[in-house]
Scaffold this motif. Sequence first.
Motif, short mmCIF file in Angstrom:
data_model
loop_
_atom_site.label_atom_id
_atom_site.label_comp_id
_atom_site.label_asym_id
_atom_site.label_seq_id
_atom_site.Cartn_x
_atom_site.Cartn_y
_atom_site.Cartn_z
N ASN A 447 5.29 36.23 3.50
CA ASN A 447 4.02 36.63 3.19
C ASN A 447 3.02 35.92 4.17
O ASN A 447 2.01 35.96 4.58
N GLN A 448 3.63 34.82 4.52
CA GLN A 448 2.72 33.79 5.35
C GLN A 448 3.00 34.14 6.96
O GLN A 448 2.27 33.91 7.88
N LEU A 449 4.00 35.32 7.26
CA LEU A 449 4.25 35.62 8.49
C LEU A 449 3.12 36.79 9.07
O LEU A 449 3.02 37.67 8.18
N LEU A 450 2.64 36.68 10.30
CA LEU A 450 1.70 37.77 10.60
C LEU A 450 2.46 38.73 11.68
O LEU A 450 3.12 37.97 12.54
N THR A 451 2.28 40.08 11.64
CA THR A 451 2.87 40.66 12.57
C THR A 451 1.89 41.18 13.65
O THR A 451 0.89 41.97 13.07
N LYS A 468 6.32 38.39 15.19
CA LYS A 468 6.01 37.73 13.68
C LYS A 468 5.81 36.16 14.05
O LYS A 468 6.87 35.55 14.32
N LEU A 469 4.58 35.83 13.64
CA LEU A 469 4.18 34.43 13.87
C LEU A 469 3.60 33.94 12.25
O LEU A 469 2.99 34.51 11.84
N PRO A 470 3.91 32.53 11.98
CA PRO A 470 3.38 32.32 10.95
C PRO A 470 1.76 31.80 10.97
O PRO A 470 1.50 31.54 12.03
N GLU A 471 1.23 32.23 9.99
CA GLU A 471 -0.41 32.29 9.93
C GLU A 471 -0.82 30.62 9.95
O GLU A 471 -1.92 30.55 10.46
N SER A 472 0.20 29.75 9.84
CA SER A 472 -0.10 28.27 9.98
C SER A 472 0.10 27.88 11.44
O SER A 472 -0.35 26.52 11.86
N MET A 473 0.46 28.61 12.25
CA MET A 473 0.76 28.13 13.57
C MET A 473 -0.54 27.98 14.35
O MET A 473 -1.44 28.58 14.32
N GLN A 517 -4.85 31.26 10.80
CA GLN A 517 -5.37 31.78 9.75
C GLN A 517 -6.81 31.36 9.89
O GLN A 517 -7.67 31.90 9.05
N PHE A 518 -7.20 30.34 10.46
CA PHE A 518 -8.62 29.89 10.48
C PHE A 518 -9.66 30.92 11.01
O PHE A 518 -10.63 31.07 11.02
N TYR A 519 -8.90 31.77 12.13
CA TYR A 519 -9.72 32.90 12.66
C TYR A 519 -9.54 34.12 11.98
O TYR A 519 -10.10 35.36 12.28
N SER A 523 -2.05 40.60 9.90
CA SER A 523 -1.06 41.53 10.32
C SER A 523 -1.90 42.87 10.65
O SER A 523 -2.48 43.56 10.25
N GLY A 524 -1.16 43.24 12.02
CA GLY A 524 -1.65 44.58 12.70
C GLY A 524 -2.60 44.50 13.76
O GLY A 524 -2.97 44.97 14.46
N ASP A 525 -3.31 42.98 13.96
CA ASP A 525 -4.22 42.78 14.72
C ASP A 525 -3.62 42.38 16.26
O ASP A 525 -2.43 42.29 16.22
#
Length: 531
Positions: A447-451, A468-473, A517-519, A523-525
Amino acid sequence: MAAGVPPDALGRRISCGPDYGTVRYVGSVSRTAGVWLGVEWDDPQRGKHDGSYEGTQYFKCRHPKGGSFIRPNKANFGVDFLTAVKDRYGLNDKQDVQYGTGSTVVFGTKTVEFVGMDSVAEQQRQVQLNKLVDISVRECAVSHAGQEEEISRTCANMRHINLSKNLISSWETVIAIASQVQNLETLNVSENKMRFPSASTFISSAFSKLKILALNQTGITWTEVLLCAQGWPVLEELYLSSNNITVLERPDTVLQTLKLLDLSDNQLLDGNQLHLIAQLPRLEQLILRNTGISSIHFPDAGFGCKTKMFPSLKRLAINDNKISQWSSINELDKLPSLRALQCNNNPFMDTEKNPETLIQLIIAKISQLEVLNNCEILPAERRGAELDYRKIFGKDWLEAGGHWNPEKNKPSEEFLAAHPRYPALCLKYGAPEEGELKGRQPLTLKNQLLTLTIKCPEKPEQKPVEKKLPESMTIQKVKGLLYRLLKIPGSELKLSYESSKLEGKEVELDNDLKPLQFYSIESGDCVLVRW
């Protein structure tokens, strides 16, 4: 009066070693010989009793053990202003040793007499004193002005005077000194517990050019401030911390030039006291640290409107208070000029465990804020805070009567009271879509991974890549990844993203230390890479 005791000793300030106090009694004490001084000490731990001895009350103290008796020879009643200045700056008679003790100097076996040498030394002292512009005689036991007009003859160029922590007993003494300083701009008389006029008196012109005045820890009341302020026609900064000021009054004809007011460490009765000083036309900075206020309210303005109170206020400090409700933070958005806020150490801050979320909530609630708790708010940080706020409370908005259709959008009064900026955020970014309002899922890695789609606008021939990148990256790590992926030096990359929900809007990813996630990336962006 006994030898060594001034005729006006009663009520005078004295020091005895490192301790300061006020003389409350002069006279004999039963079963003892000679004269005693009954002293109420600033530090009650220095005292022994409440002014009574063997059943007789000689004087009264605020503290039950704040008083004691001392012999007059133990008390320092202080010196005049000019003596303190000369001692402080090494310009008194005792330090004129360059010509010996008299008017003769010995060269080998020959004695040469210097006629009028004392007068030459005195002239040199006068010249040096006249050069002084900024004078500090803090803790120099100043208690009185000295001979009339002596200060004006000797220190004609003084503009800034620090008289803090001396033995000044009354405001009249301050006037007597200041009236001899023609161009006085800054005056600090803090830590002098003194008497102030309690009724309108002759208005002195001593402070006609005074711009900065510090009266911290002097025991002054707000009523006394307003009486004295009649003589401060151009005052810009007034410091009044630690004076037990509990009640304010409206300053209708005084303090109209004031830009800064410090009331910190005074326990005000309630936040509504602030309404009484809200019409000061030029007030830009108000310091209310540790004043005991529990709420702030501007009743003249409704949701989303600006108050007429504090029209020029840019900087507000309300840290170390008892503000427990977020409604008080909502109220601060009504201040038309507010740009900087300090609000640490208030109970409302304990309602949110995540410090970053707490900061975001405050930023989102106060639209014009540029500095929060001494940290600058960057444009990207404001955008992220406002987008998150819009998303977090979107479900509440819908349940309260909010709707994507403007004609059906009628959120309840209760919702608007809790979130007065929400309608403005919907106008700014659009109403939140249903996909944004799903309940938060468990924080598993999946769930924390962003596509995300990665595009290079400057190389249209290069096909978009999906990652796929972690939102905390952090942005810095994303750049490092893209450097390896696209063979471009990471330090030269400029990243931005386009939201799949806000077409045509591009947001810069300009802070390398912030996570994705700060911005509010989802997913989808699409992440756009330039160099």
